[in-house]
Design a protein around this motif. Structure first.
Motif, PDB file in Angstrom:
ATOM      1  N   PRO A  48      94.913  17.179  89.030  1.00  0.00           N
ATOM      2  CA  PRO A  48      95.868  16.119  88.683  1.00  0.00           C
ATOM      3  C   PRO A  48      97.092  16.165  89.597  1.00  0.00           C
ATOM      4  N   ILE A  49      97.544  14.996  90.006  1.00  0.00           N
ATOM      5  CA  ILE A  49      98.725  14.879  90.861  1.00  0.00           C
ATOM      6  C   ILE A  49      99.547  13.687  90.398  1.00  0.00           C
ATOM      7  N   TYR A  50     100.871  13.862  90.369  1.00  0.00           N
ATOM      8  CA  TYR A  50     101.782  12.739  90.157  1.00  0.00           C
ATOM      9  C   TYR A  50     102.169  12.178  91.516  1.00  0.00           C
ATOM     10  N   TYR A  51     101.980  10.888  91.701  1.00  0.00           N
ATOM     11  CA  TYR A  51     102.361  10.220  92.942  1.00  0.00           C
ATOM     12  C   TYR A  51     103.626   9.401  92.693  1.00  0.00           C
ATOM     13  N   LEU A  52     104.638   9.627  93.527  1.00  0.00           N
ATOM     14  CA  LEU A  52     105.935   8.968  93.385  1.00  0.00           C
ATOM     15  C   LEU A  52     106.287   8.308  94.708  1.00  0.00           C
ATOM     16  N   PHE A  53     106.252   6.967  94.737  1.00  0.00           N
ATOM     17  CA  PHE A  53     106.518   6.280  96.000  1.00  0.00           C
ATOM     18  C   PHE A  53     106.861   4.820  95.780  1.00  0.00           C
ATOM     19  N   VAL A  54     107.434   4.225  96.830  1.00  0.00           N
ATOM     20  CA  VAL A  54     107.647   2.786  96.891  1.00  0.00           C
ATOM     21  C   VAL A  54     106.478   2.179  97.654  1.00  0.00           C
ATOM     22  N   VAL A  55     105.904   1.105  97.132  1.00  0.00           N
ATOM     23  CA  VAL A  55     104.840   0.408  97.850  1.00  0.00           C
ATOM     24  C   VAL A  55     105.470  -0.299  99.047  1.00  0.00           C
ATOM     25  N   LYS A  56     105.055   0.098 100.246  1.00  0.00           N
ATOM     26  CA  LYS A  56     105.695  -0.423 101.458  1.00  0.00           C
ATOM     27  C   LYS A  56     104.732  -1.113 102.408  1.00  0.00           C
ATOM     28  N   CYS A  57     103.468  -1.246 102.029  1.00  0.00           N
ATOM     29  CA  CYS A  57     102.537  -1.955 102.908  1.00  0.00           C
ATOM     30  C   CYS A  57     101.455  -2.636 102.094  1.00  0.00           C
ATOM     31  N   SER A  58     100.850  -3.627 102.699  1.00  0.00           N
ATOM     32  CA  SER A  58      99.852  -4.442 102.009  1.00  0.00           C
ATOM     33  C   SER A  58      98.606  -3.647 101.638  1.00  0.00           C
ATOM     34  N   VAL A  59      98.236  -2.660 102.464  1.00  0.00           N
ATOM     35  CA  VAL A  59      97.023  -1.884 102.209  1.00  0.00           C
ATOM     36  C   VAL A  59      97.174  -1.051 100.940  1.00  0.00           C
ATOM     37  N   VAL A  60      98.295  -0.346 100.813  1.00  0.00           N
ATOM     38  CA  VAL A  60      98.534   0.457  99.609  1.00  0.00           C
ATOM     39  C   VAL A  60      98.756  -0.451  98.408  1.00  0.00           C
ATOM     40  N   ALA A  61      99.405  -1.591  98.617  1.00  0.00           N
ATOM     41  CA  ALA A  61      99.600  -2.552  97.520  1.00  0.00           C
ATOM     42  C   ALA A  61      98.257  -2.967  96.926  1.00  0.00           C
ATOM     43  N   GLU A  62      97.290  -3.241  97.797  1.00  0.00           N
ATOM     44  CA  GLU A  62      95.955  -3.639  97.328  1.00  0.00           C
ATOM     45  C   GLU A  62      95.259  -2.477  96.630  1.00  0.00           C
ATOM     46  N   GLU A  63      95.395  -1.275  97.177  1.00  0.00           N
ATOM     47  CA  GLU A  63      94.740  -0.096  96.607  1.00  0.00           C
ATOM     48  C   GLU A  63      95.267   0.205  95.206  1.00  0.00           C
ATOM     49  N   ILE A  64      96.579   0.086  95.025  1.00  0.00           N
ATOM     50  CA  ILE A  64      97.208   0.459  93.765  1.00  0.00           C
ATOM     51  C   ILE A  64      97.266  -0.709  92.778  1.00  0.00           C
ATOM     52  N   GLY A  65      97.035  -1.927  93.289  1.00  0.00           N
ATOM     53  CA  GLY A  65      97.037  -3.101  92.428  1.00  0.00           C
ATOM     54  C   GLY A  65      98.414  -3.588  92.056  1.00  0.00           C
ATOM     55  N   HIS A  66      99.396  -3.342  92.935  1.00  0.00           N
ATOM     56  CA  HIS A  66     100.765  -3.799  92.684  1.00  0.00           C
ATOM     57  C   HIS A  66     101.349  -4.369  93.969  1.00  0.00           C
ATOM     58  N   ASN A  67     102.627  -4.717  93.918  1.00  0.00           N
ATOM     59  CA  ASN A  67     103.238  -5.472  95.007  1.00  0.00           C
ATOM     60  C   ASN A  67     104.111  -4.595  95.899  1.00  0.00           C
ATOM     61  N   ILE A  68     104.314  -5.053  97.130  1.00  0.00           N
ATOM     62  CA  ILE A  68     105.273  -4.411  98.020  1.00  0.00           C
ATOM     63  C   ILE A  68     106.645  -4.412  97.356  1.00  0.00           C
ATOM     64  N   LYS A  69     107.335  -3.286  97.467  1.00  0.00           N
ATOM     65  CA  LYS A  69     108.638  -3.001  96.857  1.00  0.00           C
ATOM     66  C   LYS A  69     108.523  -2.409  95.449  1.00  0.00           C
ATOM     67  N   ASP A  70     107.330  -2.457  94.824  1.00  0.00           N
ATOM     68  CA  ASP A  70     107.190  -1.887  93.492  1.00  0.00           C
ATOM     69  C   ASP A  70     107.362  -0.362  93.541  1.00  0.00           C
ATOM     70  N   LEU A  71     107.917   0.189  92.457  1.00  0.00           N
ATOM     71  CA  LEU A  71     108.087   1.631  92.325  1.00  0.00           C
ATOM     72  C   LEU A  71     106.904   2.175  91.520  1.00  0.00           C
ATOM     73  N   ILE A  72     106.304   3.242  92.026  1.00  0.00           N
ATOM     74  CA  ILE A  72     105.122   3.814  91.398  1.00  0.00           C
ATOM     75  C   ILE A  72     105.373   5.265  91.008  1.00  0.00           C
ATOM     76  N   PHE A  73     105.092   5.587  89.750  1.00  0.00           N
ATOM     77  CA  PHE A  73     105.052   6.990  89.322  1.00  0.00           C
ATOM     78  C   PHE A  73     103.766   7.156  88.521  1.00  0.00           C
ATOM     79  N   LYS A  74     102.714   7.536  89.226  1.00  0.00           N
ATOM     80  CA  LYS A  74     101.368   7.498  88.682  1.00  0.00           C
ATOM     81  C   LYS A  74     100.738   8.876  88.697  1.00  0.00           C
ATOM     82  N   LYS A  75     100.158   9.270  87.570  1.00  0.00           N
ATOM     83  CA  LYS A  75      99.372  10.495  87.550  1.00  0.00           C
ATOM     84  C   LYS A  75      97.914  10.153  87.826  1.00  0.00           C
ATOM     85  N   SER A  76      97.334  10.841  88.773  1.00  0.00           N
ATOM     86  CA  SER A  76      95.932  10.556  89.122  1.00  0.00           C
ATOM     87  C   SER A  76      95.015  11.034  88.031  1.00  0.00           C
TER      88      SER A  76
END
Length: 275
Positions: free
Chosen positions: A247-275
């Motif tokens: 398990p890992i907690y990922y903490l980041f700002v979505v800053k590109c279209s590729v990660v936005a598509e992977e995570i299912g959210h928008n550029i500029k969104d704040l993510i704090f997600k446990k895998s």
């Protein structure tokens, strides 16, 4: 996370920004672009963006003779971050928010954001994915935590996060840094600012993301045994998501279209997600 076609143009754009930062002449800039193109040709679409970036920045160093091509950008980012008033930010949810907003300081990002504008925009907004409560519950019983650092500048806010956690919880924090300068990522040199609140670990990793295949045995042992692992930034997400067997907690700002598509959210969104 494997590269997508959009990543290729982003990597070329990074090379362009380096040529401008170093004020290279046209001939040298052309050589940088030629080397970048050659690296892309040699990689397949099964590579991760951090793996390709490692080879591109090594090529840039070979051309320019600069071991740390974006050193100036790192210095400027640290100065900018130190100017931010964090005296009223105390709670774990607030320091998490501040730490993730600091993730906009990213020389390698597809889109560049202004730190002060992002603080005003995001400080009182919610995470698009928010596993803060689960994180705080785990902190109550955890004895060891790994925080995998990302960019220089935002490490100032990582320090605030670690100090705030240790005021409340009896926990040892290991702060992972890169093994050599790569883009504007935190190395052992910049990580010394956190030595009073964390055990600084040189992972030996040369990619802008914690690549398990490159990590030295000491960092992998800590990574495997820690009760909590928190990975900052998209580079660590791209390197570990769907790869790490813990398990890992990922903490980041979505800053590109590729990660936005992977995570299912928008550029500029704040993510704090446990895998």
């Amino acid at each position: 996370m494997n590269i997508k076609p959009d990543c290729l143009s982003c990597l070329f754009d990074q090379a362009l920004r380096v040529t401008k930062l170093l004020k290279l002449d046209d001939a040298t800039s052309k050589e940088v672009f030629d080397k970048t193109a050659q690296v892309l040709i040699e990689h397949t679409m099964s590579s991760t963006p951090p793996q390709i970036a490692k080879d591109i920045y090594q090529a840039i160093s070979d051309v320019t003779g600069e071991k740390d091509p974006v050193a100036l950008a790192k210095e400027q980012a640290t100065k900018e971050a130190l100017k931010i008033d964090t005296s009223r930010i105390h709670t774990i949810p607030d320091v998490l928010k501040m730490a993730v907003i600091g993730n906009v300081i990213d020389f390698g990002s597809q889109k560049q954001f202004d730190l002060n504008q992002m603080i005003l925009y995001h400080l009182h907004r919610t995470f698009a994915i928010d596993h803060t409560l689960e994180f705080m519950e785990e902190l109550q019983h955890a004895k060891e935590m790994v925080l995998i650092g990302d960019n220089v500048g935002e490490h100032i806010f990582d320090k605030l996060l670690i100090e705030s956690i240790k005021k409340i919880y009896d926990i040892t924090v290991h702060y992972f840094v890169r093994g050599t300068p790569i883009i504007n990522d935190v190395t052992i040199k910049e990580g010394q600012l956190l030595k009073d609140c964390a055990h600084i670990v040189d992972t030996g990793v040369k990619t802008p993301g914690f690549d398990l295949e490159e990590a030295n045995s000491a960092s992998k042992e800590i990574f495997d045994r820690a009760d909590i692992v928190l990975a900052k930034g998209m580079g660590n997400f791209e390197s570990l998501y769907h790869v790490a067997n813990r398990p890992i907690y990922y903490l980041f700002v979505v800053k590109c279209s590729v990660v936005a598509e992977e995570i299912g959210h928008n550029i500029k969104d704040l993510i704090f997600k446990k895998s």
